[in-house]
Motif scaffolding. Structure first.
Motif, mmCIF file in Angstrom:
data_model
loop_
_atom_site.group_PDB
_atom_site.id
_atom_site.type_symbol
_atom_site.label_atom_id
_atom_site.label_comp_id
_atom_site.label_asym_id
_atom_site.label_seq_id
_atom_site.Cartn_x
_atom_site.Cartn_y
_atom_site.Cartn_z
ATOM 1 N N ILE A 317 13.084 25.412 33.341
ATOM 2 C CA ILE A 317 13.137 25.717 34.690
ATOM 3 C C ILE A 317 14.287 27.009 34.880
ATOM 4 N N ILE A 318 15.323 26.665 34.238
ATOM 5 C CA ILE A 318 16.337 27.720 34.683
ATOM 6 C C ILE A 318 16.296 29.160 34.146
ATOM 7 N N GLY A 319 15.360 29.111 33.095
ATOM 8 C CA GLY A 319 14.875 30.506 32.885
ATOM 9 C C GLY A 319 13.976 31.339 33.615
ATOM 10 N N LEU A 320 12.974 30.348 34.274
ATOM 11 C CA LEU A 320 12.069 30.811 35.121
ATOM 12 C C LEU A 320 12.860 31.327 36.392
ATOM 13 N N VAL A 321 13.665 30.497 36.882
ATOM 14 C CA VAL A 321 14.219 30.507 38.311
ATOM 15 C C VAL A 321 15.192 31.735 38.056
ATOM 16 N N LEU A 322 15.919 31.865 37.010
ATOM 17 C CA LEU A 322 16.885 32.897 37.058
ATOM 18 C C LEU A 322 16.094 34.321 36.437
ATOM 19 N N GLY A 323 15.123 34.111 35.698
ATOM 20 C CA GLY A 323 14.285 35.380 35.383
ATOM 21 C C GLY A 323 13.575 35.866 36.829
ATOM 22 N N MET A 324 12.894 35.101 37.343
ATOM 23 C CA MET A 324 12.167 35.658 38.750
ATOM 24 C C MET A 324 13.263 36.120 39.709
ATOM 25 N N LEU A 325 14.236 35.514 39.624
ATOM 26 C CA LEU A 325 15.331 35.908 40.655
ATOM 27 C C LEU A 325 15.877 37.321 40.373
ATOM 28 N N GLY A 326 16.085 37.401 39.004
ATOM 29 C CA GLY A 326 16.494 38.418 38.326
ATOM 30 C C GLY A 326 15.813 39.787 38.107
ATOM 31 N N GLY A 327 14.634 39.330 38.616
ATOM 32 C CA GLY A 327 13.643 40.698 38.685
ATOM 33 C C GLY A 327 12.930 40.815 37.470
ATOM 34 N N ALA A 328 12.572 39.830 36.696
ATOM 35 C CA ALA A 328 11.546 40.113 35.500
ATOM 36 C C ALA A 328 10.395 40.282 35.636
ATOM 37 N N PHE A 329 9.621 40.063 37.126
ATOM 38 C CA PHE A 329 8.251 40.226 37.214
ATOM 39 C C PHE A 329 8.420 41.482 38.028
ATOM 40 N N PHE A 330 9.184 41.740 39.099
ATOM 41 C CA PHE A 330 9.197 42.612 40.036
ATOM 42 C C PHE A 330 10.761 42.635 40.372
ATOM 43 N N LEU B 26 5.685 21.473 42.548
ATOM 44 C CA LEU B 26 5.927 21.589 44.038
ATOM 45 C C LEU B 26 6.883 22.561 44.228
ATOM 46 N N VAL B 27 7.938 22.664 43.549
ATOM 47 C CA VAL B 27 8.921 23.391 43.993
ATOM 48 C C VAL B 27 8.783 25.033 43.552
ATOM 49 N N LEU B 28 8.437 25.339 42.287
ATOM 50 C CA LEU B 28 8.202 26.423 41.683
ATOM 51 C C LEU B 28 7.362 27.286 42.627
ATOM 52 N N PRO B 29 6.063 26.968 42.811
ATOM 53 C CA PRO B 29 5.137 27.719 43.567
ATOM 54 C C PRO B 29 5.770 28.194 45.044
ATOM 55 N N LEU B 30 6.361 27.317 45.806
ATOM 56 C CA LEU B 30 6.872 27.741 46.967
ATOM 57 C C LEU B 30 7.993 28.543 46.787
ATOM 58 N N PHE B 31 8.915 28.511 45.886
ATOM 59 C CA PHE B 31 9.991 29.437 45.542
ATOM 60 C C PHE B 31 9.637 30.651 45.323
ATOM 61 N N LEU B 32 8.541 30.863 44.557
ATOM 62 C CA LEU B 32 7.845 32.198 44.284
ATOM 63 C C LEU B 32 7.148 32.803 45.544
ATOM 64 N N ILE B 33 6.764 31.995 46.407
ATOM 65 C CA ILE B 33 6.022 32.699 47.647
ATOM 66 C C ILE B 33 7.065 33.185 48.412
ATOM 67 N N VAL B 34 8.003 32.549 48.845
ATOM 68 C CA VAL B 34 9.180 32.857 49.275
ATOM 69 C C VAL B 34 9.637 34.093 48.916
ATOM 70 N N LEU B 35 10.113 34.096 47.619
ATOM 71 C CA LEU B 35 10.615 35.310 47.166
ATOM 72 C C LEU B 35 9.874 36.501 47.001
ATOM 73 N N ILE B 36 8.704 36.501 47.043
ATOM 74 C CA ILE B 36 7.623 37.497 47.230
ATOM 75 C C ILE B 36 7.483 37.722 48.575
#
Lengths: 393, 386
Positions: A317-330, B26-36
């Motif tokens: 979870i930490i890896g995914l959140v920090l990774g996505m927020l940190g721009g790993a995908f875009f 529940l959480v991760l999909p919405l988090f990503l949708i918001v981020l995008i």
């Protein structure tokens, strides 16, 4: 003084075990490489262009229109993008843009000059393809600039007339403005900035490397919790070694796995996708700093987690959140709060650091990213000391 | 049927009992949708310029650049602006220091420092900035010329304001098909939500393959097969369990994004049909995975990898409209592709059940291939040593 021989024995034994476990290869190499390959196919042609391509502009100027006849010269004088100008018949302009025989058409209406000089309104039409690129936007900006100049003459004449000046004074005002536009009062001096941006291919490699680093590093330290679950930890602790040696060995396993997988991914990325990250020395410093920061985070997770499963999930979870927020995908762009927050994550600092090294930066230029890593390390150490251990629970 | 439901219910219970699943479902999909959504909401401008300075010139230039359809932000100092440009977060920066402001206010010729980024967008923004600077210079020139013939400064400003909309104009006409038109009418989160819906439903299903492997490892599947149940009932129960999880997550994302982010999912019946068919494919794929692989760790790694790769190829990360032709051919092999096309039909063109039948047909065909294959492999797998 740590028992180096015991630490080495535990580290090498753990490393052998991890290498035998296919999941290290899957998470550390196979999945990120597969993703980089697919993303590369998808995104390679879409990123920011390095430079603008040449562009052909068709211009329709009414015969003898002295106000408009300076426009082709202005367009022709632009070097970036390289603009070539050709005549176009107004009625053919749209069709010519649509069939790509020209990129943009500029149509000045009949009687434009006469209308403008008498303070009347006339509309210059810029015809661009619906999915215009930067080159077309530049042409539009240049035409707007030219028409602005013309408008300045027209509106000042109208303003002078409406203020009650006679024809001579109006002409004087127009002449002053016309003369003034020859040497504009507000000009730009173009400076240079360093380039810290990775190309599309390099960004994809850096992003996926930063993301999957969390998983690979997790395999080392989390095995400490597994030892606790399996009952092998008390046996290790009963050996004549210092208690701290065990966690040091586990941390070393994480560190070695992290550095190795990151090095392999960056090297494979450079060779397979032509990504360039700069000199080896600064990159090595950045990789080590990032792996240390991420390892300290995972270490913290193992201290809080009750079971290895819990630790693995929390780490993911930490890896995914920090990774996505940190721009790993875009990349998280803009200058708002989200981008500032993203900057504080190790993946963002890692990607930014690679941007700096790819632009020729050395270790001294890596201050920002290294500061983020140091911050993470410091917070993790303080929290690690402050949080009570779950051992024995 | 009772036994089938019991197996399905057990699968749902086991899934729900693991609290970490709540985060991923529940959480991760919405988090990503918001981020995008936050990320791609502001990209319609012709360029991004950051301005350093707080004086009148800075304000006038910002207004002038916004008139040219540029997106303008401010930076605290020249160093911050340089960093923003170097990192590609703005296409160009304009530095208006105190001396430039003073010189401009005094009516002198003024030059300002512009820092274009290294990419082509930097050069394009530089051109727009020069046009903006030219407009300001012309406006001041007009004012000075009127004052030069004896008009008071205030009167000159008023006279120019009165004729502001006089003179020639520039209009831009576009020709040909635009990608913008294809996405016109879509809300800020709509495109991201449709893509993430397929990505997460499929990814969660594949990750759930580990549960099936656990059942096999612990001998649960073998014992079920030894009980007075047919193999088909056991498999139907497992499929139904995966299908329930997928449908639950899918419905949650659809309702959650509609309520929280105002995502317009169009005709509810058509969306439900597409989602149901897609969940069917996801459940069948999960059974196939769970039967083929023997280690839960490997299944979770391969599941994440395959799930993300298929999502990328199927248009969940990049709109299919931007795909190169060769990759579109590969894309058609993914269920995500057909779900994307169906949601596009519903969300963008107001399509109903009849309009999405072709895409739903393809998804059903995928189920018809994957499900028997998965069932056959699952039966064989119980005889394999783990």
């Amino acid at each position: 003084m740590m028992d180096l021989s015991a630490i080495w024995t535990m580290t090498s034994s753990d490393l052998r075990q991890r290498l035998r476990d296919k999941s290290v290869f899957i998470f550390g190499l196979a999945v990120p490489l597969a993703l980089i390959t697919v993303f590369n196919f998808l995104f390679a042609g879409i990123g920011d262009a390095e430079s603008m391509g040449p562009i052909t502009v068709g211009v329709a100027i009414p015969d003898g229109d002295q106000v408009a006849d300076g426009l082709p010269g202005v367009l022709d004088g632009v070097d970036n993008p390289d603009i070539s100008v050709q005549d176009v018949v107004p009625t053919d302009a749209e069709a010519a843009v649509e069939d790509d025989s020209i990129d943009v058409a500029v149509v000045v209406p009949d009687g434009f000059g006469a209308t403008v000089l008498t303070g009347g309104q006339a509309d210059v039409e810029v015809i661009v393809p619906a999915d215009e690129g930067l080159e077309e936007q530049v042409v539009t900006a240049i035409v707007l600039g030219y028409v602005d100049r013309v408008t300045a003459l027209s509106t000042v004449a109208s303003a002078a007339s409406s203020a009650g000046f006679d024809e001579a004074a109006v002409q004087q005002v127009v002449a002053t403005v016309r003369q003034g536009t020859q040497s504009p009062g507000l000009t730009s001096v173009v400076g240079e900035t360093s380039d810290e941006q990775l190309g599309v291919e390099a960004y994809l490699v850096a992003g996926q490397t930063a993301l999957f680093m969390f998983f690979t590093i997790g395999f080392g330290v989390i095995s400490y919790v597994e030892e606790r679950e399996n009952g092998t930890l008390p046996r290790l602790q009963s050996m004549p070694i210092r208690p701290g040696s065990i966690i040091v060995a586990k941390t070393l396993v994480s560190f070695v796995l992290g550095v190795a997988s990151t090095t392999v991914l960056l090297t494979a990325g450079s060779m397979l996708f032509g990504a360039s990250f700069g000199r080896v020395g600064p990159i090595a410093v950045l990789v080590v700093a990032t792996v240390v920061a991420v390892t300290s985070l995972v270490l913290l997770v193992t201290k809080v987690a009750r079971t290895s499963e819990q630790a693995q999930i929390a780490n993911t979870i930490i890896g995914l959140v920090l990774g996505m927020l940190g721009g790993a995908f875009f990349p998280v762009t803009g200058s708002g709060w989200l981008a500032r927050l993203a900057d504080l994550t190790p993946p963002a600092a890692f990607i930014r650091g690679l941007g700096i090294t790819s632009g020729g930066g050395g270790v001294t230029d890596l201050g920002g990213p290294l500061l983020v890593m140091a911050g993470f390390l410091l917070v993790a150490i303080v929290a690690f000391v402050a949080i009570p251990s779950r051992e024995g629970q | 049927m009772g036994q089938v439901l019991t197996i399905a219910r057990t699968a749902l219970h086991r899934f729900a009992r693991d609290r970490s699943n709540w985060f991923f479902v529940l959480v991760l999909p919405l988090f990503l949708i918001v981020l995008i959504g936050l990320q791609f909401s502001d990209t319609a401008s012709s360029g991004r310029v950051t301005i350093v300075g707080e004086g009148a010139l800075a304000q006038d230039l910002a207004d002038s650049l916004e008139d040219l359809d540029l997106s303008v932000t401010t930076a605290d100092d020249a160093e911050a602006a340089q960093t923003v440009v170097a990192r590609g977060r703005a296409d160009a920066a304009v530095i208006l220091d105190a001396s430039a402001e003073a010189s401009w206010a005094a009516g002198d010729a003024t030059s300002v420092e512009v820092l274009p980024g290294s990419a082509a967008a930097g050069q394009a923004s530089l051109q727009a900035i020069e046009t903006g600077l030219g407009s300001l210079a012309d406006a001041r020139l007009q004012q000075q010329a009127l004052v030069g013939v004896g008009l008071a400064a205030d009167a000159a400003r008023d006279a120019l304001a009165d004729v502001d909309d006089a003179g020639p104009t520039v209009s831009v006409t576009t020709v040909g098909d635009s990608l913008g038109e294809e996405f016109a009418g879509l809300g800020r989160f709509d495109l991201g939500a449709a893509g993430q819906l397929s990505l997460f439903v499929f990814l969660t299903s594949l990750s759930g393959a580990g549960f099936l492997i656990d059942s096999r490892r612990l001998g649960v599947t073998a014992r079920e097969l030894a009980s007075p149940m047919t193999a088909n009932q056991v498999i139907a129960g497992e499929v139904l369990g995966r299908f329930g999880i997928a449908l639950g997550q899918g419905a949650y994302i659809v309702v959650g994004t509609a309520v929280l982010f105002d995502v317009d999912w169009g005709d509810p019946l058509a969306t439900a049909l597409v989602l149901t068919a897609f969940c069917g494919v996801s459940a069948a794929a999960a059974i196939l995975f769970g039967a083929m692989l023997d280690s839960p760790n490997v299944a979770s790694g391969v599941g994440v990898g395959v799930g993300l790769v298929l999502a990328a190829l199927g248009g969940s990360m990049l709109p299919l409209e931007l795909f190169p032709d060769s990759l579109l051919v590969v894309s058609r092999a993914t269920p995500h592709h057909w779900a994307y096309q169906a949601y596009a039909e519903i969300q963008r063109r107001g399509g109903g059940v009849v309009d999405v039948l072709p895409q739903v047909g393809v998804l059903v065909a995928m189920i018809a291939v994957l499900l028997p294959l998965g069932a056959w492999l699952l039966k064989r797998s119980t005889q394999r040593a783990l």
